[in-house]
Design an enzyme around this catalytic site. Structure first.
Site, short mmCIF file in Angstrom:
data_model
loop_
_atom_site.label_atom_id
_atom_site.label_comp_id
_atom_site.label_asym_id
_atom_site.label_seq_id
_atom_site.Cartn_x
_atom_site.Cartn_y
_atom_site.Cartn_z
N VAL A 188 0.87 -1.18 0.00
CA VAL A 188 0.00 0.00 0.00
C VAL A 188 0.90 1.22 0.00
O VAL A 188 1.92 1.23 0.68
CB VAL A 188 -0.88 0.00 1.28
CG1 VAL A 188 -1.56 1.34 1.49
CG2 VAL A 188 -1.91 -1.12 1.21
N ARG B 102 4.22 8.67 1.84
CA ARG B 102 4.69 8.20 0.53
C ARG B 102 6.12 7.67 0.58
O ARG B 102 6.94 8.18 1.35
CB ARG B 102 4.72 9.37 -0.46
CG ARG B 102 3.40 9.77 -1.01
CD ARG B 102 3.62 11.03 -1.84
NE ARG B 102 2.37 11.72 -2.07
CZ ARG B 102 1.74 11.70 -3.25
NH1 ARG B 102 2.24 11.06 -4.27
NH2 ARG B 102 0.60 12.35 -3.39
N SER B 103 6.40 6.72 -0.31
CA SER B 103 7.75 6.17 -0.50
C SER B 103 8.37 5.67 0.79
O SER B 103 9.59 5.74 0.95
CB SER B 103 8.68 7.22 -1.14
OG SER B 103 8.08 7.72 -2.31
N ARG B 104 7.54 5.22 1.68
CA ARG B 104 8.01 4.69 2.98
C ARG B 104 8.73 5.74 3.84
O ARG B 104 9.48 5.41 4.74
CB ARG B 104 8.94 3.47 2.78
CG ARG B 104 8.27 2.26 2.09
CD ARG B 104 6.89 2.00 2.65
NE ARG B 104 6.31 0.71 2.27
CZ ARG B 104 5.11 0.57 1.69
NH1 ARG B 104 4.39 1.63 1.35
NH2 ARG B 104 4.63 -0.63 1.46
N MET B 105 8.51 7.04 3.52
CA MET B 105 9.11 8.10 4.34
C MET B 105 8.09 8.49 5.41
O MET B 105 7.57 9.61 5.45
CB MET B 105 9.50 9.30 3.46
CG MET B 105 10.60 8.97 2.47
SD MET B 105 12.10 8.32 3.27
CE MET B 105 12.83 9.84 3.85
#
Ligand code: FMN
Length: 241
Positions: A19, A213-216
């Site tokens: 996700v 977002r982007s695992r940040m």
């Protein structure tokens, strides 16, 4: 042994499940549109956790107060962790309360190692909260107040089940419930079982996680002074995702 991971019986691709958080939060979850920062904690950790549970409830999540409770069992091989879900049934600046059987696996683990970690997770909202700290039994009067709010069926179940002990069959379990139901027939107020009650986890750390977002992701850890519930006494640190 059959290799379950490569089994052709299912098309489910576990490795492909992912996700992207913090993208299309939608109108129902406006809180996800801004980044979690220190200002969200200006009133302390407890109002923010309460707010997130409320938010999850209004988003239609069942048991939005469920948390995975990890305890430690001391064995001859060293400390062994164990986890399971319980419901948070009390929340205050002092801590998080849950109710269980004191003779259960977790109850016995907490008697010898009174420390725990509890994690609330609402994946659909991209939110998680972990509280960690010492655990102690709540007073008998606190347990009694909550016990009286429970439906009669739950009260009977607490008497009928020796939680975490093996039992030969479902029939034997149903029989225990039948026996307890007969025993308390005509008793208006079922008493609290001696082996049942609340525990309060008094956090030293509370971590709020918000998926981005982007695992940040955003991670804020609240470090609390033991015994001091003043908002001014807490320290907030940002952790890398
Ligand atoms: C959503 C959910 C809520 C639960 N709530 C509780 C609870 O509040 N108290 C409890 O003792 N067990 C609760 N359970 C059952 C526990 O997960 C667990 O099976 C049980 O307490 C025995 O754990 P133990 O053998 O590790 O002590 C719940 C399970 C689920 C799935």
């Amino acid at each position: 042994m059959r290799d379950q991971e490569n089994s052709a019986t299912s098309d489910l691709d576990i490795a492909a499940m992912r996700v992207e958080y913090g993208v299309d939060a939608g109108d129902n979850h406006p809180g996800l549109e801004t980044d979690l920062d220190e200002t969200w904690l200006s009133d302390g950790w407890e109002p923010l956790l309460r707010n997130w549970i409320e938010h999850a409830t209004s988003a239609g999540i069942t048991d939005a107060n469920a948390m995975v409770l990890a305890t430690v069992e001391m064995t001859d091989e060293g400390p062994h962790p164990a986890s399971r879900t319980v419901l948070c049934k009390g929340l205050s600046p002092e801590g998080v309360t849950f109710y269980t059987n004191y003779d259960s696996f977790k109850g016995r683990a907490l008697a010898t190692t009174p420390w725990a970690s509890a994690t609330f997770v609402w994946p659909v909202l991209g939110r998680q909260v972990t509280v960690r700290g010492p655990v102690r039994r709540v007073g008998a009067e606190v347990t009694a107040v909550y016990w009286r709010s429970r439906p009669r069926g739950s009260q009977l179940g607490a008497w009928a089940s020796l939680q975490s002990r093996p039992i030969a069959s479902r029939e034997d379990l149903d029989l225990q419930l039948t026996e307890v139901t007969e025993r308390f027939e005509g008793v208006a107020e079922i008493p609290v079982p001696p082996h049942w009650g609340g525990f309060q986890l008094r956090p030293h750390y509370v971590e709020f996680w918000q998926g981005r977002r982007s695992r940040m992701h955003n991670r804020l850890r609240v470090v609390l002074e033991p015994g001091n519930t003043e908002v001014t006494a807490m320290k907030v640190e940002r952790l890398q995702p």
